[in-house]
Enzyme design. Structure first.
Site, PDB file in Angstrom:
ATOM      1  N   HIS A  88       0.840  -1.189   0.000  1.00  0.00           N
ATOM      2  CA  HIS A  88       0.000   0.000   0.000  1.00  0.00           C
ATOM      3  C   HIS A  88       0.876   1.241   0.000  1.00  0.00           C
ATOM      4  O   HIS A  88       1.897   1.285   0.678  1.00  0.00           O
ATOM      5  CB  HIS A  88      -0.927   0.025   1.216  1.00  0.00           C
ATOM      6  CG  HIS A  88      -2.186   0.767   0.952  1.00  0.00           C
ATOM      7  ND1 HIS A  88      -3.299   0.166   0.411  1.00  0.00           N
ATOM      8  CD2 HIS A  88      -2.507   2.074   1.103  1.00  0.00           C
ATOM      9  CE1 HIS A  88      -4.257   1.059   0.262  1.00  0.00           C
ATOM     10  NE2 HIS A  88      -3.795   2.239   0.660  1.00  0.00           N
ATOM     11  N   ASP A 167     -13.699   2.581   6.382  1.00  0.00           N
ATOM     12  CA  ASP A 167     -12.632   3.306   5.692  1.00  0.00           C
ATOM     13  C   ASP A 167     -13.142   3.912   4.391  1.00  0.00           C
ATOM     14  O   ASP A 167     -12.863   5.070   4.095  1.00  0.00           O
ATOM     15  CB  ASP A 167     -11.419   2.404   5.414  1.00  0.00           C
ATOM     16  CG  ASP A 167     -10.375   3.166   4.603  1.00  0.00           C
ATOM     17  OD1 ASP A 167      -9.971   4.254   5.069  1.00  0.00           O
ATOM     18  OD2 ASP A 167     -10.023   2.740   3.506  1.00  0.00           O
ATOM     19  N   LYS A 193      -7.608  -1.515   6.035  1.00  0.00           N
ATOM     20  CA  LYS A 193      -7.845  -2.245   4.772  1.00  0.00           C
ATOM     21  C   LYS A 193      -6.956  -3.484   4.707  1.00  0.00           C
ATOM     22  O   LYS A 193      -7.380  -4.540   4.257  1.00  0.00           O
ATOM     23  CB  LYS A 193      -7.492  -1.350   3.571  1.00  0.00           C
ATOM     24  CG  LYS A 193      -8.546  -0.322   3.234  1.00  0.00           C
ATOM     25  CD  LYS A 193      -8.264   0.309   1.883  1.00  0.00           C
ATOM     26  CE  LYS A 193      -7.222   1.389   1.906  1.00  0.00           C
ATOM     27  NZ  LYS A 193      -7.669   2.696   2.307  1.00  0.00           N
TER      28      LYS A 193
END
Ligand code: URA
Length: 442
Positions: A88, A167, A193
């Protein structure tokens, strides 16, 4: 759930506004009720602003991450796959890394399962980029996510009502309320996430510089440490890399333009900085999965570079696009990707070296063209964007191209041309200067 009689959104917002430390119970109450629609957007926005201004302790951030991860289902991939990796980015301009790195890692034999986000403020989002491909479906149920990961070794999806919905909902509000660049909000957004999507190993690409939410290296390191600690606390292997975002990554900024550059990179003609970046991130993912023993990746560097360009990574990308309903013809003929009707080239007014290409300025220009959102849920234009022709340190002659603007309308191109001209800083020699000034009494 905590009884709404004892807690309420307004007092929780006010407590944070006044610098108080929220309890886990208060944080859970807020997230659960927001996710269920009982706390409206305006209160959630005010809460985000209070957190943005006052910050959160590590304990509060961990509680927020957990509450967000548990706001929907969490996926357990361990019954179908041995070790799954994910990555990410904390957000950048021209950051199309996921599009290349996910298939590259899968081509190295390591399963990848990733939950991505949409554009945030002036930075682009992987889901928006992938939706430039006609039919590409980012809305997978937890079951589909799991099956795709097991069958294909590669899957990429967005939040749904089932996966980390808190989120998704907060992200859309932060995008348009000036509350993005807050360490606890970024850390909890990213890590919730990651926890919900079930990967065992996570590589975090934490960006620093003018185009990043963390402007200084110290802030980026703090954010990275916070996320690594959250990862440790939840049993994940985490590696964080602090990477430069003082200029856009690669050349393309804008959704379809970035898909094109990603595919070209997997065809062997990627920009040098972007190739290096992808090799590093993919290498660290593969290392977490036990396929490399060297921190500098020297034992797998050649294989990574080979698979990046010999068609293996591209074959994996095609496999993912096909499995998720995307139109492969647009990958076979990149001219079939969305194209903007207006192209305007900005040329160098004089010769010189490029000292700076302001990544944030380029990101904002791209947002103005319509590639991102100014209001929650706004439709974006996948075709528009900017090609940045020069990198920091390059020498250009008068008349060389600096930018190509891809716009929907002539007037958009004209406005953005004025803004982009201010994004370039010139120097009379290559690279960054060693010294900026001398201040002396004599
Ligand atoms: N990426 C995310 O998923 N969330 C953020 O807040 C920033 C980058």
């Amino acid at each position: 759930m905590v009884s709404p009689d004892r807690l309420n959104a307004e007092t929780i917002i006010a407590k944070k506004r006044d610098g108080g430390e929220l309890s886990e119970k208060e944080i859970r109450y807020f997230i659960e009720n927001f996710t269920q629609g009982r706390i409206p957007d305006y209160q959630a926005s005010a809460w985000c602003m209070a957190i943005f201004q006052r910050g959160m302790s590590q304990q509060e951030t961990i509680a927020l991450t957990r509450a967000m991860a548990e706001s929907g289902e969490t996926i357990d991939l361990s019954d179908t796959l041995d070790y799954v990796v994910d990555k990410h980015s904390s957000g950048g301009v021209g950051d199309k890394t996921t599009l290349v790195v996910l298939p590259l890692v899968a081509a190295m034999g390591v399963p990848v399962a990733k939950m991505s986000g949409r554009g945030l403020a002036y930075t682009g989002g992987t889901l928006d980029k992938l939706e430039s491909i006609r039919g590409f479906n980012v809305h997978l149920s937890p079951e589909q996510f799991k099956t795709r990961a097991a069958e294909y070794g590669i899957v990429l999806a967005g939040q749904t009502h089932e996966l980390a919905p808190a989120d998704g909902m907060l992200y859309a509000l932060r995008d348009v309320t000036g509350t993005v660049s807050s360490k606890p909000l970024i850390a909890s957004s990213i890590m919730s996430k990651k926890i919900a999507a079930g990967a065992d190993g996570i590589v975090l690409d934490v960006k620093t510089g003018s185009g990043a939410f963390m402007r200084t290296i110290d802030d980026a390191v703090d954010l990275a440490r916070l996320m690594v600690q959250i990862g440790e606390g939840t049993g994940k292997d985490v590696t964080a890399i602090i990477s430069d975002m003082n200029q856009p990554l690669g050349h393309a900024v804008g959704n379809a333009l970035e898909v094109r550059e990603a595919v070209e990179t997997m065809q062997g003609s990627g920009p040098a900085d972007f190739v290096e970046h992808c090799v590093m991130i993919a290498g660290q993912m593969v290392r977490l999965a036990g396929k490399s023993y060297e921190l500098d990746l020297s034992d797998i560097d050649t294989e990574l570079r080979t698979r990046l360009t010999n068609g293996d990574a591209l074959a994996m990308f095609r496999r993912m696009v096909e499995a998720q309903g995307g139109d492969l013809r647009q990958l076979d003929d990149l001219n079939l990707l969305p194209q903007a009707p207006v192209r305007r080239e900005l040329k160098a007014p004089h010769a010189g070296y490029i000292r700076e290409v302001d990544a944030r300025g380029v990101g904002l220009a791209t947002l103005d063209l319509g590639a991102g959102r100014r209001k929650k849920g706004e439709r974006i234009d996948h075709a528009v964007g900017v090609i940045v022709h020069q990198k920091v340190g390059d020498h250009v002659d008068a008349g060389d191209p600096l930018f190509t603007i891809h716009a929907r309308k002539e007037e958009h191109a004209s406005q953005v041309a004025i803004d982009l001209a201010t994004c370039i800083e010139w120097a009379d020699r290559p690279g960054l200067p060693l010294f900026y000034d001398v201040i002396s009494t004599r």
